[in-house]
Structure formats: structure tokens, C-alpha cells
Enzyme design. Structure first.
Site, PDB file in Angstrom:
ATOM      1  N   ASP A 296       0.849  -1.191   0.000  1.00  0.00           N
ATOM      2  CA  ASP A 296       0.000   0.000   0.000  1.00  0.00           C
ATOM      3  C   ASP A 296       0.885   1.241   0.000  1.00  0.00           C
ATOM      4  OD1 ASP A 296      -1.981   1.814   0.026  1.00  0.00           O
ATOM      5  OD2 ASP A 296      -2.801   1.299   1.988  1.00  0.00           O
TER       6      ASP A 296
HETATM    7  C1  BGC Z   1      -4.673   3.722   0.617  1.00  0.00           C
HETATM    8  C2  BGC Z   1      -5.154   2.609  -0.282  1.00  0.00           C
HETATM    9  C3  BGC Z   1      -5.210   3.081  -1.712  1.00  0.00           C
HETATM   10  C4  BGC Z   1      -3.847   3.599  -2.112  1.00  0.00           C
HETATM   11  C5  BGC Z   1      -3.757   4.035  -3.554  1.00  0.00           C
HETATM   12  C6  BGC Z   1      -3.418   4.386   0.087  1.00  0.00           C
HETATM   13  O1  BGC Z   1      -3.119   5.520   0.812  1.00  0.00           O
HETATM   14  O2  BGC Z   1      -4.444   3.200   1.904  1.00  0.00           O
HETATM   15  O3  BGC Z   1      -6.415   2.165   0.136  1.00  0.00           O
HETATM   16  O4  BGC Z   1      -5.621   2.040  -2.540  1.00  0.00           O
HETATM   17  O5  BGC Z   1      -3.534   4.696  -1.275  1.00  0.00           O
HETATM   18  O6  BGC Z   1      -4.438   5.192  -3.804  1.00  0.00           O
END
Ligand code: BGC
Length: 776
Positions: A296
């Protein structure tokens, strides 16, 4: 089967040559276990041609950043794509732009390996559905699946082939802003929804160009951060993990999800991103997952802040643990070469990850046609169409939960004068809620517009803002970002209030549109106060003092502590953030064109101090001895507030009434391996046709480890006409009685079980049966 040979041209300095890859253009994906082998040869044939740098490139997932058509050619990312240092991009919007970028990868990089394009398509694309917590409140799996299917159709029409959804993190903590993105507190319901979403996105068939890869997140336990503060430490026993938090991720894997996103938090003291037990032993070995794992965001780099090593060290750890693709951090790209040279990482470790990503690209058919999702004519046909918007209106209404309706204030009549008041009454941009990156913010219809459209000339709608979101401007700025602004009204609080009172006094009924703006929940929107902002509470109080009937239309991305509102306001309709067609959907429910049928999927507390409060808790050794919940000294309770929440899990009213009777079990014993049937009569005793979510709970009375006081094991949403009775049946099998014991074996233990059926989790309609060991 149609076995083709396709040729991908690529240029090597000084000469051109041809890469031949065996491709099977008719490949149909059935489930995650079926298709590893069919692609292996093709993947190997590509892998053999790759340099170490190109392999690391496939593991790299930057955010689209400054990519724009034309200019992208010279931007940093475009250069990296050309050099084969990028495997995919995310959050880039518009099919024409994506086509351009794909062209760089295919025509300008040495091997011409196509990119994968990801996005947070969380609850719809341009046509936006209710926030996931709202969607879950519909308890309608077909509807939920269809929202994901429609989101996939729209997103793929715009060039996206991978969504970072479903988010299936169980959460029992409304302080945590991301409670809005999940399906609430229950594993059984959460698991059903996880499977429905995966099915919706992938449709068991990635050969089509209107389905996409799903990505279950955030693996794992992200919804249980200490103190409800986002990104905070998680610490949990294995037995709780297995029984109460892991099942929805597993359900997504079983449904064939193609990718998994790792969570930011640690598990047993090891950040999930570098947690081998989690990503290899559990996910791959025990659960049989064979798709790919993406970190993530800056998850790899964040391990350095967790304090487990420098970037080179944590990148090696993440890869070896089972993270395949590095989102944003560029830890893999920047350090793994050095780690290979130093013997910290083997080529085999790298190849494994590369193969998984190439396999996904083969499954998507990108090697057959890198522009499969780049049909420039599709957006107009498929995105934000009237049909999609009509569906969003329907889903919006299905997600709403009627919390209170004293003296049948609702439904409203389409006549007379209605005063619409509140800072959320006329804000299109807030209607889609959090995590709606592709939504057409200004095209959503706000409540004011919806009401006017639905009543037409039959009633007069007067409108006043009544207050800002919060007394504090700085706080207001924090909760109205990403374009989801509500312009601060330059008038004083008193002037705003006075204007509202003038129209309130001219009206027959007041609709107060209050609560949270869209960005008050979502990522990094944790709170320590679960009340409606004070300025809005003051406005509501003043409206109540006019003596006119007040309907509170509550916008929220989380369970709120609305004890006072519940006491004083005759009618409360919780609408979450209903999506693109919010105003119309809310109006449909307010006027009774749609009878509300949503039920809460997360408990609403009395106050923040009760948190975490959830229905499927354990009993303690000192439970209260009285049913009324009165205080008892030296029992497990509080001296200042009762144990029971404000609204229990599964709660939600209708404009009609449902009566439950004649609960029957087909037998009072069940042999292991057998099943019993539970039936109950549900009668619509009110004045409207309506839908009821009939809920089945089970309690395992005695266990080798303590068991929850109740667990959801079944539900059915049924439509009942006025006066109609239906007999609703459920089957309970041994599997429904299983749990993980102290050895983490998944077993059912013989003994007494209680079966509860009712309109919400606080039901006492109960029968018992014995589970008997069948020794044959
Ligand atoms: C979030 C994710 C998301 C990713 C991409 C992260 O900050 O925790 O849920 O998919 O960003 O945008």
C-alpha cells in the site's frame, strides 16, 4: 481454443528483432486456482528475455504523478516507462491519456511489455454509488455485485483494468475514518460482500474488456488500529484474528480475487508489508492464493519508520516476505540490485514476483492486445449514462437507514411548504462521499435539487444553509478537502441561523440536512468525538424549538453518537453519502416512493467511551443479571452509561411494521455433517409494502474457548405486501457452527446451540438445538 502466435516488436540499440510469445486469445478465466499453469510457459518465455533492471521495473508501481498526454513523453515517469522501469501506473484518468502512456511502454521500451493501470475505483467510477458502509447497509448481495460490475464497465471504458477494491477490513471502531470504506463490523456479512464485490469486478472472466482485476485490501487487520487512529499499531491474538478479522479476506481469495494489497499496520510486531507469516505462510500456503501482492502506497519505505531497517534492508524483507509490487516507494527499483549483488536476495525471489505480475498481464489479455481497454469510443457509451445513473439512484435509496420515525412523520407529503435547512442540503460535491476519485463531483445532485425535482409543482421548497459545517474554520478546512469544499459563508452564525428560522416558521415541516461532510471520514480522518459538530447541533435545537416537525437527514461516513438527536428529533433518516444521484435517492425515501429497508452493519454507540462496542462480543465472567441493562456493582458495566449501544447491529426501521412469529427448528438435534432448517413467519402488519432483512444469529453456549453471545449466520431480504406473511427458512449446517479453537483448528464442537431470528441483532426470539457427534 484458438492458439495464436503474436509478435511484439521491440527495438534494441542498432537493430530490431521480434519477440514471439505463444498466446491463447480465447482464454477464459474461471477461478484463481485454475489458470496458473496455462500462462506459465508464456510468462517464462518473456522472463528469459529480461534483464535484472527490467525485472525490477515490472515490480514498480508509481502513481501517475505528472503524466499528461504529450508532455508525458518527457516527464520522469515517461522516461522510466521507456527504460522499462515501470510495471504499472495508478490513478491516471482518461482513456486517451492511458492509451498514450501504454504506447510508450509498448513501442518505446525494449521489450514492449504493456503496463497495467490501477485506480481506487471504490464505490463506482464516474457514476458513484453509496460509500461502502452505506452499500453494505442494503444487505443486498445482488445489488452490491451489480455496483461493482457497473464500476468495472465504466472504469475499463476509461482505460483502467485494475481496481484497488474491495476493502474488507472489519472495523469496530467508528473513530477510524476508514470505517466508511468497508462493510462494517461483522465477518459473516463482510465475507459475503467481499465475494460479491470480487465477482462483480472480475465476473469470473477476464477475457472481456469490461471486467477488471480486483484487489482485496488491506491485508490484514487494518481496521483495528489502536485508539482508532489511522495507520496506528494493531495488536491482536491469533484466535481473534482467525475468527473475527481474517474471514472476509479469505472469502475474497476463495472468490478468485487476482491481487491483494498489504496493509500499513504491523502484525505481531512485524509490518504487514514485510511479514512472511502473513504473505506467504497464511496467504499463499494455507489459503492457496496465487495472484500478486501489491504494497500500500509507500508501505515499504514506511517500514523504515516502523523501525525494522533501512530502505535496502526493508525492501529485501518485503520481497522475501511475499510483496510483489512496490507502490510508490521505489524501494525495489532502487535497492534490490544491490541486494542481489550482496547475496541478500536471490534471482529466484525476484523472478517469483515478476512472474506473478506478468501472469496478471497475460490474464488481462494485455500481451494479446495492450490497447484492449483503450477503445476511445467507449467512454461516451458506457460512462455516466442515464441507465447507470438510474441504477445509482436506486442503490442510493436502498442503502439508507431509517433510525427513528415517531408518529409517522415520514414519509412526507408532496404538498404544502417544506423548509430545507443545513450545510449539507445544497452541496453537490459532497454527495459521493470519500474515496471517489473518478466521480463527477459537480454532476451529483444535492438534496435541494432532488427535492425540487421530485415534488415538482406540488409543494414549495424553501432553503437556507442555517450554519457552516463547524464553528472552527481550521477544522472545517480539514474536513472539506479534495474539491469537496463547502464555501464558508461570510455571514455570522447568528445571521445564518436567523435566515433558517424565518423559512422554518413559514413551513409545514423542516428537513435538516446535517452531519459530516464527505472528507470527515475516509483515509486519515480519525476523530475522538463522534457527535455532530456543535454549530449544527445548535441549529437543530433552534429548529426543534420552532415546534414544527423536524426530519433529520443525516450524512455520515461512520456510526455517530447521536443520543440527544435520538431523544429530541421525531424522525431521523441516515443517508450516508448516497453517490451521484443522492438528492433524488433521498427524496425518493423522504416521500415514500421508496420504503427504507437499510439496516446498520456497524453498531452505533451511546458515546465515544463505549467504543469498541459490537454485537458479537464475549460474555465476561460478570455479565449483568438484569435484562433492562440497569447498573449493577461488581458486574461488567459502566457507572455513567449503559452497556447497550444506541442502535444495535442490524437495526433499521421501515415505514411499515414487521412481526415475527412461529420460530421453528426442523429438529432439536443435529448430527455433525448434517443440517437443520430454521423457519420463521414474518408478517407485514403496517400500511406500506416493504422489504425486511430477516436475520439469523447463533450462539454456541459452551465451547473449549469462549464464544460470542451471538453471531450472524444468515440473512434474507424479503419483500412483503401489506398484510402479507411469508415463511422464511434458513439452513444451518455444521460449517456454520465451526470456529477456530486454541490450536487454530476450524471445528464445530458438539453441545447446545441457541438460534435467534429477528429484525436486528438485539432479538430474543430463540430456540435451541444440540449438535451431536456422528461417529460413523
Ligand atoms: C490507501 C489505499 C489506496 C492507495 C492508492 C493508500 O493511501 O491506503 O487504500 O488504494 O492509497 O491510492
Amino acid at each position: 481454443m484458438n492458439n495464436n502466435i503474436i509478435k511484439i516488436k521491440y527495438a534494441v540499440v542498432g537493430f530490431a528483432t521480434t519477440l514471439i510469445v505463444a498466446c491463447n486469445t480465447n482464454h477464459k478465466i474461471i477461478n484463481s486456482t485454475a489458470y496458473d499453469n496455462p500462462f506459465e510457459k508464456k510468462v517464462d518465455s518473456v522472463l528469459k528475455l529480461m534483464t535484472l533492471e527490467e525485472k525490477l521495473g515490472q515490480l514498480n508501481l508509481p502513481s501517475s504523478g505528472d503524466i499528461t498526454t504529450g508532455a508525458s513523453q518527457s516527464s520522469d515517469i515517461a522516461k522510466k516507462i521507456q527504460e522499462g522501469k515501470v510495471g504499472g501506473l495508478f490513478n491516471i484518468k482518461k482513456v486517451a491519456k492511458i492509451r498514450e502512456v501504454q504506447k510508450i511502454a509498448v513501442e518505446k521500451s525494449r521489450l514492449g511489455i504493456p503496463l497495467i493501470f490501477g485506480m481506487d475505483v471504490i464505490h463506482g467510477y464516474e457514476t458513484t454509488f453509496p460509500i461502502p458502509l452505506g452499500l453494505s447497509s442494503s444487505w443486498d448481495m445482488d445489488l452490491i455485485e451489480k455496483t461493482a460490475q457497473m464500476a468495472a464497465k465504466e472504469a475499463t471504458a476509461d482505460g483502467i483494468n485494475w481496481t484497488f477494491s474491495p476493502m474488507v477490513d472489519i472495523s469496530r471502531d467508528p473513530r477510524w475514518g476508514r470505517v466508511s470504506e468497508g462493510a462494517g463490523e461483522d465477518v459473516f456479512l463482510g465475507s459475503k460482500i467481499a465475494a460479491a464485490m470480487v465477482k462483480g469486478y472480475q465476473q469470473d472472466d477476464l477475457s472481456r474488456n469490461n471486467t477488471m482485476l480486483a484487489c482485496v485490501k488491506h491485508f490484514a487487520l487494518y481496521g483495528a488500529p489502536e485508539a482508532g487512529r489511522d495507520y496506528n499499531t494493531v495488536d491482536m491474538s491469533r484466535i481473534r484474528m482467525y475468527n473475527e478479522y481474517l474471514p472476509p479476506y479469505k472469502a475474497a481469495i476463495d472468490a478468485g480475487v487476482e491481487s491483494v494489497m498489504v496493509s500499513f499496520n504491523e502484525i505481531d510486531g512485524v509490518p504487514a508489508t514485510g511479514n512472511k507469516w502473513l504473505l506467504t505462510d497464511l496467504l499463499r500456503k494455507d489459503w492457496g492464493f496465487n495472484g500478486f501482492v501489491v504494497t500500500d502506497y509507500t508501505g515499504i519505505e514506511e517500514m523504515t519508520y516502523h523501525g525494522v531497517g533501512d530502505l535496502q534492508q526493508v525492501s529485501a524483507q518485503a520481497l522475501k516476505a511475499g510483496s510483489d509490487m512496490d507502490m510508490v516507494a521505489e524501494g525495489f527499483l532502487g535497492t534490490l540490485k544491490k541486494s542481489v549483488a550482496g547475496g541478500k536476495v536471490s534471482m529466484d525471489d525476484i523472478d517469483k514476483a515478476v512472474k506473478r505480475i506478468l501472469t496478471a498481464k497475460f490474464k488481462l489479455g494485455l500481451f494479446d492486445d495492450p490497447y484492449k481497454y483503450c477503445d476511445l469510443s467507449r467512454p461516451e457509451k458506457d460512462i455516466f449514462t442515464d441507465e447507470n445513473r438510474a441504477f445509482a439512484r436506486k442503490v442510493g435509496a436502498e442503502s439508507m437507514v431509517l433510525l427513528k420515525n415517531e408518529n409517522n412523520v415520514l414519509p412526507l407529503k408532496k404538498s404544502g411548504t417544506i423548509a430545507l435547512v443545513g450545510p449539507l442540503a445544497n452541496t453537490a460535491v459532497n454527495m459521493a462521499g470519500t474515496w471517489s476519485v473518478a466521480t463527477k463531483q459537480d454532476k451529483s445532485n444535492p438534496l435541494l435539487e432532488g427535492l425540487k425535482t421530485v415534488v415538482g409543482k406540488d409543494a414549495t421548497i424553501l432553503y437556507a444553509k442555517g450554519s457552516n459545517i463547524d464553528y472552527d474554520l481550521e477544522y472545517e478546512k480539514r474536513v472539506t478537502m479534495f474539491g469537496k469544499t463547502i464555501p464558508r459563508d461570510g455571514r455570522t452564525d447568528k445571521q445564518l441561523l436567523d435566515e433558517a428560522l424565518v423559512i422554518a416558521k413559514q413551513s409545514d415541516v423542516i428537513v435538516a440536512a446535517l452531519g459530516e461532510p464527505a472528507e470527515m471520514s475516509g483515509e486519515c480522518s480519525s476523530v475522538t468525538n463522534l457527535q455532530i459538530p456543535q454549530v449544527q447541533k445548535d441549529l437543530l435545537q433552534a429548529l426543534l424549538e420552532t415546534g414544527k416537525p423536524v426530519v433529520l437527514v443525516l450524512f455520515t461516513g461512520r456510526p455517530l453518537a447521536i443520543v440527544q438527536e435520538n431523544q429530541k428529533v421525531p424522525a431521523i433518516l441516515n443517508v450516508w453519502f448516497p453517490g451521484s444521484e443522492a438528492g433524488l435517492a433521498i427524496s425518493d425515501v423522504l416521500f415514500g416512493d421508496v420504503n427504507p429497508s437499510g439496516k446498520l452493519t456497524a453498531t452505533w454507540p451511546m458515546n465515544v467511551g463505549q467504543v469498541p462496542v459490537f454485537y458479537n462480543h464475549k460474555n465476561t465472567g460478570r455479565p449483568l443479571g438484569n435484562k433492562e441493562g440497569k447498573f449493577e456493582k461488581f458486574k461488567s458495566n459502566y457507572i455513567d452509561v449503559r452497556n447497550e449501544p444506541l442502535y444495535p447491529f442490524g437495526y433499521g426501521l421501515s415505514y411499515t411494521n414487521f412481526q415475527y412469529s412461529t420460530l421453528n427448528l426442523s429438529s432439536n438435534t443435529m448430527s455433525t455433517g448434517g443440517s437443520i432448517t430454521v423457519s420463521v413467519d414474518v408478517t407485514n402488519t403496517g400500511a406500506f409494502e416493504g422489504k425486511e432483512v430477516v436475520q439469523l444469529y447463533v450462539r454456541d453456549v459452551v465451547g473449549s474457548v469462549t464464544r460470542p453471545v451471538k453471531e450472524l449466520k444468515g440473512f434474507k431480504k424479503v419483500l412483503l405486501k401489506q398484510g402479507e406473511t411469508k415463511t422464511i427458512s434458513f439452513q444451518i449446517t455444521e460449517n456454520d457452527l465451526k470456529f477456530y479453537n486454541s490450536n487454530l483448528d476450524f471445528i464445530a464442537e458438539p453441545g447446545t446451540f441457541q438460534v435467534f431470528v429477528g429484525t436486528n441483532s438485539d432479538t430474543n426470539l430463540m430456540k435451541t438445538f444440540e449438535l451431536i457427534a456422528n461417529n460413523n
